[in-house]
Scaffold this active site. Structure first.
Site, PDB file in Angstrom:
ATOM      1  N   LYS A  78       1.951  -3.715   6.587  1.00 27.08           N
ATOM      2  CA  LYS A  78       2.381  -3.710   5.177  1.00 27.08           C
ATOM      3  C   LYS A  78       3.894  -3.527   5.090  1.00 27.08           C
ATOM      4  CE  LYS A  78      -1.570  -4.506   3.440  1.00 27.08           C
ATOM      5  NZ  LYS A  78      -1.837  -5.828   2.875  1.00 27.08           N
ATOM      6  N   SER A  87       0.831  -1.205   0.000  1.00 25.39           N
ATOM      7  CA  SER A  87       0.000   0.000   0.000  1.00 25.39           C
ATOM      8  C   SER A  87       0.864   1.253   0.000  1.00 25.39           C
ATOM      9  CB  SER A  87      -0.872  -0.030   1.262  1.00 25.39           C
ATOM     10  OG  SER A  87      -1.465   1.214   1.491  1.00 25.39           O
ATOM     11  N   TYR A 112      -2.124  -1.219  11.060  1.00 23.01           N
ATOM     12  CA  TYR A 112      -2.395  -1.734   9.708  1.00 23.01           C
ATOM     13  C   TYR A 112      -1.246  -1.366   8.767  1.00 23.01           C
ATOM     14  CZ  TYR A 112      -3.883  -1.822   4.892  1.00 23.01           C
ATOM     15  OH  TYR A 112      -3.901  -2.036   3.542  1.00 23.01           O
TER      16      TYR A 112
END
Ligand code: NAD
Ligand code: WQD
Length: 337
Positions: free
Chosen positions: A154, A125, A150
């Site tokens: 990644k 992302s 979150y």
């Protein structure tokens, strides 16, 4: 026919990628625990494709289930979409995110190595860039400390992939750093399925237009941008899905122990107000919105430099922002019906 395991294939980006894989002559096998999707997506895929896609309901971090799949299918690659993605929830339940997003990747990599399944495309992302100093961001732009658990998953997953390739594990891996996926399949049969109140802009726009939400709040119009609202790079999910196909074609030509990372965006930034205007123009309806306060932690502006993916993967986006807004609305209307 090459069989590709798609983890999270019943989800938003995975389902669109499954369609394109079939149309390009691959055979996708979906594993999804339906934690953020619905089984009826499989029926919708069948309607679009005229044939069923193999589906396993379960956790892609479940090694036994992966073994069962490997027994039943000779896999040549994996696309790992499965992850939890709610930024707000991740700050309250960080372990849920580390366990699922990081844990499932570790299990999957071991499984792939043991079965000599070489090729992996991983969903990363643009969140790994935080608020960059220089725009647009290239893949060489330094990653920043993640703003949320979150986002950190990644970053950690990218690092795990780098270390695993350095260890001469034999795999060939591409991480795709998605910018802001929007739009839906032009048929209106599949799209993004937000559960509860949408946190993301476009699902909120379509729900406001459909009257499900009273009004959209624009989170700040006093930033240092042309109209004061934040800038993002909104990429149509069909173009994003196509980038996965191009990534596989590219991987198949690489040596073992290959790793690279690519931005997937349009290369253009649009403000929140431009998105609303594009939606209103292409669909001929007004969106009820008001300017509200800034959202804490928001990135002010980010968009991608896409020259690397354009040149190396020979990938170009073909949908405009208007196309995205038309397809998002088409999908919302089918959902509302
Ligand atoms: P999504 O929630 O629609 O799809 C993810 C799917 O994975 C869901 O169907 C869910 O049920 C499934 N899943 C989750 N954990 C699982 C597990 N352990 N085993 C099996 N299935 C599991 O999300 P999406 O928007 O399609 O995102 C796909 C990937 O792209 C995610 O990794 C996400 O972090 C990443 N990504 C998304 C965006 C975005 O804005 N949508 C942006 C950048 C990156
Ligand atoms: C877009 C713009 C908001 C809702 C998220 C994740 C990030 C990554 C990409 C996965 C912003 C504005 C929004 C609303 C608004 N995903 N907005 N009113 O902020 O880029 O990030 O998606 O990896 O991790 O956090 O996307 O859709 O939330 O917001 O004005 O009701 O829309 O302020 O400028 P964002 P978003």
């Amino acid at each position: 026919m090459k069989k590709i395991l798609i983890t999270g294939g019943a989800g938003y980006i995975g389902s669109h990628t499954a369609v394109q894989l079939v149309q390009a002559g691959y055979e996708p096998i979906i594993i999804d625990d339906l934690s953020n999707s619905e089984e009826k997506v499989l029926g919708r895929l069948k309607e679009i494709l005229g044939k069923e896609i193999s589906f396993y309901k379960g956790d892609c971090g479940d090694r036994q289930l992966l073994e069962q799949i490997a027994k039943e299918h000779e896999l040549s690659g994996v696309i790992h979409f499965a992850a939890f993605k709610a930024v707000g929830e991740s700050t309250k339940l960080p372990l849920k995110y580390y366990r699922n997003n990081v844990g499932s990747l570790v299990t999957l990599l071991q499984f792939m190595q043991d079965h000599h399944i070489k090729d992996l495309v991983f969903s990363s992302s643009c969140t790994v860039y935080g608020q960059p100093d220089k725009l647009p961001v290239t893949e060489a732009t330094p990653r920043q400390d993640a703003e949320s658990p979150y986002g950190n998953t990644k970053k950690i997953c990218e690092d795990i992939l780098i270390d695993f390739i350095k260890s001469k594990s034999g795999l060939r891996v591409i991480s795709l750093r998605y910018f802001n996926p929007v739009g839906a399949h032009p048929s209106g049969k599949i799209g993004e399925l937000p559960i509860g109140v949408p946190a993301n802009l476009v699902p909120f726009v379509t729900q406001a237009a459909a009257g499900i939400r009273e009004k959209l709040t624009v989170f700040g119009a006093d930033y240092d941008t042309a109209d004061g609202s934040c800038i993002r790079d909104y990429i149509h999910v069909m173009d994003l899905a196509d980038a996965h196909l191009k990534a596989f074609e590219y991987l198949s030509k690489q040596e073992d122990n290959f790793y690279d990372v690519f931005n997937v965006g349009t290369g253009n930034g649009n403000t929140v107000l431009e998105v609303i205007k594009a939606f209103e123009k292409v669909n001929g309806i007004k969106v009820n919105y008001e300017i509200g306060p800034r959202r804490p932690g928001d990135i002010v502006k980010i968009w991608a430099d896409t020259s690397k993916i354009n040149e190396k993967l020979k990938w170009q986006p073909s949908y405009s922002l208007e196309d995205s807004m038309r397809d998002s609305w088409n999908w919302q209307r089918q959902l509302s019906n």
